[in-house]
Scaffold this active site. Sequence first.
Site, mmCIF file in Angstrom:
data_model
loop_
_atom_site.group_PDB
_atom_site.id
_atom_site.type_symbol
_atom_site.label_atom_id
_atom_site.label_comp_id
_atom_site.label_asym_id
_atom_site.label_seq_id
_atom_site.Cartn_x
_atom_site.Cartn_y
_atom_site.Cartn_z
ATOM 1 N N HIS A 90 -16.371 -56.411 -30.870
ATOM 2 C CA HIS A 90 -16.449 -56.713 -32.304
ATOM 3 C C HIS A 90 -17.405 -55.789 -33.052
ATOM 4 C CE1 HIS A 90 -20.000 -59.303 -31.147
ATOM 5 N NE2 HIS A 90 -20.440 -58.879 -32.309
ATOM 6 N N ASP B 292 -14.433 -59.293 -25.305
ATOM 7 C CA ASP B 292 -15.379 -58.737 -26.279
ATOM 8 C C ASP B 292 -16.226 -57.622 -25.673
ATOM 9 O OD1 ASP B 292 -16.389 -58.386 -28.775
ATOM 10 O OD2 ASP B 292 -17.778 -60.081 -28.722
ATOM 11 N N GLY C 83 -27.045 -58.103 -34.813
ATOM 12 C CA GLY C 83 -27.543 -56.765 -34.489
ATOM 13 C C GLY C 83 -27.850 -56.614 -33.016
ATOM 14 N N ASN C 84 -28.081 -57.742 -32.314
ATOM 15 C CA ASN C 84 -28.255 -57.717 -30.857
ATOM 16 C C ASN C 84 -26.924 -57.553 -30.119
ATOM 17 O OD1 ASN C 84 -31.021 -59.681 -31.212
ATOM 18 N ND2 ASN C 84 -31.046 -58.136 -29.593
ATOM 19 N N SER C 85 -25.811 -57.762 -30.827
ATOM 20 C CA SER C 85 -24.504 -57.740 -30.179
ATOM 21 C C SER C 85 -24.270 -56.440 -29.430
ATOM 22 C CB SER C 85 -23.399 -57.922 -31.221
ATOM 23 O OG SER C 85 -23.426 -59.210 -31.760
ATOM 24 N N LEU D 185 -0.474 -61.543 -9.828
ATOM 25 C CA LEU D 185 -0.386 -61.886 -8.417
ATOM 26 C C LEU D 185 0.926 -62.585 -8.088
ATOM 27 C CD1 LEU D 185 -1.784 -62.045 -5.649
ATOM 28 C CD2 LEU D 185 -2.923 -64.138 -6.429
ATOM 29 N N VAL E 42 1.523 -66.271 -8.328
ATOM 30 C CA VAL E 42 1.401 -67.587 -7.700
ATOM 31 C C VAL E 42 1.281 -68.645 -8.791
ATOM 32 C CG1 VAL E 42 0.321 -66.763 -5.573
ATOM 33 C CG2 VAL E 42 -1.122 -67.371 -7.524
#
Length: 486
Positions: free
Chosen positions: A133, A163, A237-239, A291, A293
């Site tokens: 994002h 993300d 802003g930490n993203s 896979l 299953v």
Amino acid sequence: MARRVSCQPVLSRFASAGLMLALVPFVAAAEGPLDAWLPARVREHTAWFAAQAAGADGQGVGMGLWRERAEGDPGIPDFVPPSSLAPLIRAVEAGVVNITTVGPRAGGLEGMKKSTGSGFVLTPDGLVVTNNHVVASAQQIAVRLADGREFAASVVGRDASTDVALLRLSGADLGTLPALYLGDSDRMAVGDWVVAIGNPFGLDHSVSHGMISAKERVLGVGQFDDFIQTDALINPGNSGGPLFNMKGEVVGVNTAIISQGQGIGFAVPSNLVKELLPNLRENGKLERGWLGVIINDDGGGNGGERRAPLVKDVYKGSPAAAAGIRPGDRLVAVNGRPIGSYLQLLRKVALLAPGTEARLSLTRGADTQEVTVRLVARPAQEATEGLIQRTASEEEMGLVLRDLTPEVAAPLGEAAWSGVLVSGVTPRGPADSAGLRAGDVVTEVNRRRVKDAAGVRAALGKGSAGASILLRVKRGEALQYIAIAR
């Protein structure tokens, strides 16, 4: 009003002891059967009160109401109180980057918007990890290192369901970059210390610390939800920035916060990122492996412990069929990593690119064995309908049933395992004649709740010839009963 606490029991005990002590001179002067018994009882009571006051049991004082450690007791085994985190931060902060993007404004508004985020250096030659994002709508991406150098970046690959995005830096002064180490997020435990470094509100290389509050949080973002919850403060802003363990290894990519509270942040586990990165580098997006299953997610065992997913059926011609996987097998690990639920199996397989060889560990009865499976691209839903081996009861009723797994249920707006999807109806068969349609969700068979196709098949198989089968069916928002004649 102050809360009052009664001390009557304690006072009465001391009063009793005082009375006995007062009687001692009188008894000593008298003749009779109590002249030896009563002084002995007084000595016992006196010794008991002395032991309570001194904490004679070694557990504490205060009439046994609490415990205190003895002098020199080392305390909790293997616990080392944290001191300064400055050496760890100095060792890793060079690998944390600030990301600035320029892109169109949301909602069709005119003009361009400038946004900021965080990331970290993955390889010395210029691969950077951040959140999808952060860069999803960017037309220009600039990445600034801790030493002040700034480079243009382009998207190598990104995936909205996890993300996660992978960037490539470019520029003449690239050189060798300070790449960080990825840690093993599966080994992290609730209570382990962590450090977050990022660019909250544009404040360069801000540091916060805390601990892991929970693991495997499902937020409803997508089918690969598997977040680490932390109380290390994370803000806008930490993203995309890294979450470090106490070895300076990245164990998570900071991704989301709960806006209503503080100290509740979420990070994508590093092990999920490891599984996804080869796919992003090679394909630019998540090309999901398949896979083949059908899983009966029978939940926890006794006491709620997690159980490996049980194979209920195998698609004909699928990678699982080619590897010899059978109904009744339990899949316990993928590439050596244990799995304890259907969702864990889904994540680990779907994150591997088609063509990848995966090593599966399974149990069959009392035996444990390993098989190698070469995954293929996930076929369209319509293509898989013809691959499943239908039971005799389904053939008789003219039905094709499918489990409402989280992957199947989400696009339909249904709750996972809330019933069974009718994915096909044989023309002019009993189900078709009764009015059953593809897309219906069967929730009951003969007044009994069902949550998977196995339950419906078992109920269909119990009916006698000529008897009708009563189904409760959800069609859109409406619920109705449909009787199918055999």
